[in-house]
Design an enzyme around this catalytic site. Structure first.
Site, mmCIF file in Angstrom:
data_model
loop_
_atom_site.group_PDB
_atom_site.id
_atom_site.type_symbol
_atom_site.label_atom_id
_atom_site.label_comp_id
_atom_site.label_asym_id
_atom_site.label_seq_id
_atom_site.Cartn_x
_atom_site.Cartn_y
_atom_site.Cartn_z
ATOM 1 N N GLU A 13 0.817 -1.211 0.000
ATOM 2 C CA GLU A 13 0.000 0.000 0.000
ATOM 3 C C GLU A 13 0.856 1.268 0.000
ATOM 4 O O GLU A 13 0.389 2.335 0.402
ATOM 5 C CB GLU A 13 -0.945 -0.016 1.200
ATOM 6 C CG GLU A 13 -1.897 -1.198 1.208
ATOM 7 C CD GLU A 13 -2.683 -1.293 2.496
ATOM 8 O OE1 GLU A 13 -3.563 -0.432 2.710
ATOM 9 O OE2 GLU A 13 -2.420 -2.206 3.308
ATOM 10 N N SER A 139 -6.705 -2.921 2.654
ATOM 11 C CA SER A 139 -7.079 -2.330 1.356
ATOM 12 C C SER A 139 -7.476 -3.363 0.310
ATOM 13 O O SER A 139 -7.274 -3.170 -0.885
ATOM 14 C CB SER A 139 -5.933 -1.463 0.804
ATOM 15 O OG SER A 139 -5.805 -0.292 1.564
ATOM 16 N N TYR A 209 -9.175 2.963 -4.865
ATOM 17 C CA TYR A 209 -8.244 4.069 -5.049
ATOM 18 C C TYR A 209 -8.210 4.641 -6.467
ATOM 19 O O TYR A 209 -7.337 5.436 -6.784
ATOM 20 C CB TYR A 209 -6.835 3.638 -4.622
ATOM 21 C CG TYR A 209 -6.793 3.229 -3.166
ATOM 22 C CD1 TYR A 209 -7.079 4.157 -2.164
ATOM 23 C CD2 TYR A 209 -6.496 1.922 -2.797
ATOM 24 C CE1 TYR A 209 -7.061 3.789 -0.831
ATOM 25 C CE2 TYR A 209 -6.476 1.550 -1.453
ATOM 26 C CZ TYR A 209 -6.760 2.488 -0.482
ATOM 27 O OH TYR A 209 -6.746 2.127 0.835
ATOM 28 N N ARG A 248 -11.659 2.449 11.071
ATOM 29 C CA ARG A 248 -12.758 2.275 10.121
ATOM 30 C C ARG A 248 -13.133 0.808 10.096
ATOM 31 O O ARG A 248 -12.283 -0.060 9.891
ATOM 32 C CB ARG A 248 -12.342 2.722 8.721
ATOM 33 C CG ARG A 248 -13.539 2.913 7.780
ATOM 34 C CD ARG A 248 -13.131 3.005 6.329
ATOM 35 N NE ARG A 248 -12.696 1.699 5.831
ATOM 36 C CZ ARG A 248 -11.479 1.465 5.362
ATOM 37 N NH1 ARG A 248 -10.552 2.407 5.336
ATOM 38 N NH2 ARG A 248 -11.161 0.261 4.927
ATOM 39 N N ASP A 250 -15.369 -2.231 8.394
ATOM 40 C CA ASP A 250 -16.009 -2.602 7.136
ATOM 41 C C ASP A 250 -17.006 -3.728 7.373
ATOM 42 O O ASP A 250 -16.721 -4.679 8.119
ATOM 43 C CB ASP A 250 -14.958 -3.039 6.123
ATOM 44 C CG ASP A 250 -13.992 -1.919 5.773
ATOM 45 O OD1 ASP A 250 -14.396 -0.738 5.870
ATOM 46 O OD2 ASP A 250 -12.831 -2.215 5.424
ATOM 47 N N GLU A 266 -13.687 -6.464 9.088
ATOM 48 C CA GLU A 266 -12.383 -6.130 9.656
ATOM 49 C C GLU A 266 -12.405 -4.707 10.189
ATOM 50 O O GLU A 266 -13.282 -3.916 9.852
ATOM 51 C CB GLU A 266 -11.270 -6.285 8.624
ATOM 52 C CG GLU A 266 -11.384 -5.373 7.423
ATOM 53 C CD GLU A 266 -10.259 -5.605 6.427
ATOM 54 O OE1 GLU A 266 -9.128 -5.146 6.694
ATOM 55 O OE2 GLU A 266 -10.500 -6.245 5.391
ATOM 56 N N ASN A 268 -9.886 -1.397 10.465
ATOM 57 C CA ASN A 268 -8.675 -0.781 9.932
ATOM 58 C C ASN A 268 -8.223 0.306 10.897
ATOM 59 O O ASN A 268 -8.931 1.293 11.104
ATOM 60 C CB ASN A 268 -8.976 -0.193 8.548
ATOM 61 C CG ASN A 268 -7.754 0.290 7.814
ATOM 62 O OD1 ASN A 268 -6.800 0.766 8.422
ATOM 63 N ND2 ASN A 268 -7.779 0.187 6.503
ATOM 64 N N GLY A 272 -7.135 5.219 5.239
ATOM 65 C CA GLY A 272 -6.558 6.133 4.268
ATOM 66 C C GLY A 272 -7.005 7.570 4.480
ATOM 67 O O GLY A 272 -8.080 7.835 5.024
#
Length: 309
Positions: A13, A139, A209, A248, A250, A266, A268, A272
């Site tokens: 990443e 990601s 992205y 964050r 998900d 998951e 994070n 980002g």
């Protein structure tokens, strides 16, 4: 203040981290801070020592910036830093460890099994459709969805590109049909629910992205009970794991199953901060500018030590 923005590194990443870091550095300059940008190399300890910042903004993604390694280094150097600490980072980046912590606490997550990539060429570990993903990547790096109609073969063929060619072990989970949802937490507040609608395929690395490949619906058009459950589960996961600053979470939700079809995938701990990223987007939704978000994360980092100049 003097802020060192730690970015780049050598994970899968790297480019996303560089984009995040540059945006953060500019925001810090806009706020009047003295900024040092550090593209992390093996000499990172020396460069941080020479910079002598008041705080480090950790803009790294993936290993070693998100798995507790850099956090341990920063602790040894005695430098305050944004986002979560060593233990939380080490647990949250490992999808299996995350399940072991969150599921007993009542957070719904898909049942998964760790499998040998070599074994996939003999037989499926789960009934199709199922998902394969690396245990320690973010990601959507290396994610594959295996279906009856996919071109992976049955069983999966050795010559087909996929995560089995890159990682010796993988996490296999049942595929959950339905909607891709995400919730950002800042401090002790869950902000909103965003639905992610890829133009085609699924919400993979490119969809995350590349501008135009995913539509973000914020706030998501969901039944009130599902919205409330997402917010509650994200905040609970943030607290249980001991996340700091921001995280964050998900989710996948199968509308045909109602509340029983909602699963956290998951958490994070280093979300980002790019122009397409979800935490800044949800921050804007609650009226927080990008600069205010950056300053808030710095304040939260320094509140841990009481070191704000």
């Amino acid at each position: 203040m003097k802020v060192a923005v730690l970015m780049g590194g050598w994970s899968a990443e790297r480019e996303v981290s560089l984009t995040s870091g540059r945006g953060i550095a500019q925001a810090c300059r806009n706020l009047g801070h003295d900024v040092v940008e550090i593209d992390m190399g093996r000499d990172v300890a020396q460069r941080l020592t020479e910079a002598a910042p008041d705080v480090v903004f950790n803009a790294l993604h993936g290993t070693p910036g998100e798995d507790g390694t850099v956090q341990g280094l920063l602790d040894l150097l005695g430098l305050p830093y944004t986002h979560s600490g060593v233990t939380t980072s080490a647990i949250a980046i490992d999808k299996e460890l995350t399940k072991l912590v969150l599921v007993p606490a009542g957070i719904p997550m898909p049942k998964g099994v760790i499998v040998s990539s070599e074994g996939l060429f003999d037989a499926d570990p789960l009934p199709r459709p199922y998902v394969l993903k690396p245990v320690n990547e973010g990601s959507s790096v290396g994610v594959a969805i295996v279906t009856d109609s996919s071109n992976h073969g049955n069983p999966i063929r050795r010559d087909v590109p996929g995560p089995w060619a890159e990682f010796p072990t993988l996490l296999a989970e049942p595929f959950i049909a339905g909607k891709e949802l995400t919730v950002a937490v800042i401090g002790d507040r869950a902000l909103a629910v965003t639905e992610l609608k890829p133009v085609s395929g699924f919400y993979d690395y490119d969809a995350k992205y590349t501008d135009g490949l995913t539509v973000h619906e914020c706030p998501a058009n969901l039944p009130a009970g599902i919205t409330e459950a997402c917010l509650a589960h994200a905040l609970a996961a943030h607290r249980i794991l001991g996340c700091k600053g921001t995280s964050r979470s998900d989710f996948r939700w199968d509308p045909d199953q109602g509340l029983a079809g909602l699963y956290l995938l998951e958490v994070n701990t280093q979300p980002g901060m790019t122009p397409l990223s979800l935490v800044p987007e949800q921050a804007r939704f609650i009226g927080m500018s990008y600069e205010q978000l950056v300053e808030t994360l710095i304040d939260l980092a320094l509140a841990e030590t009481g070191d704000r100049p």
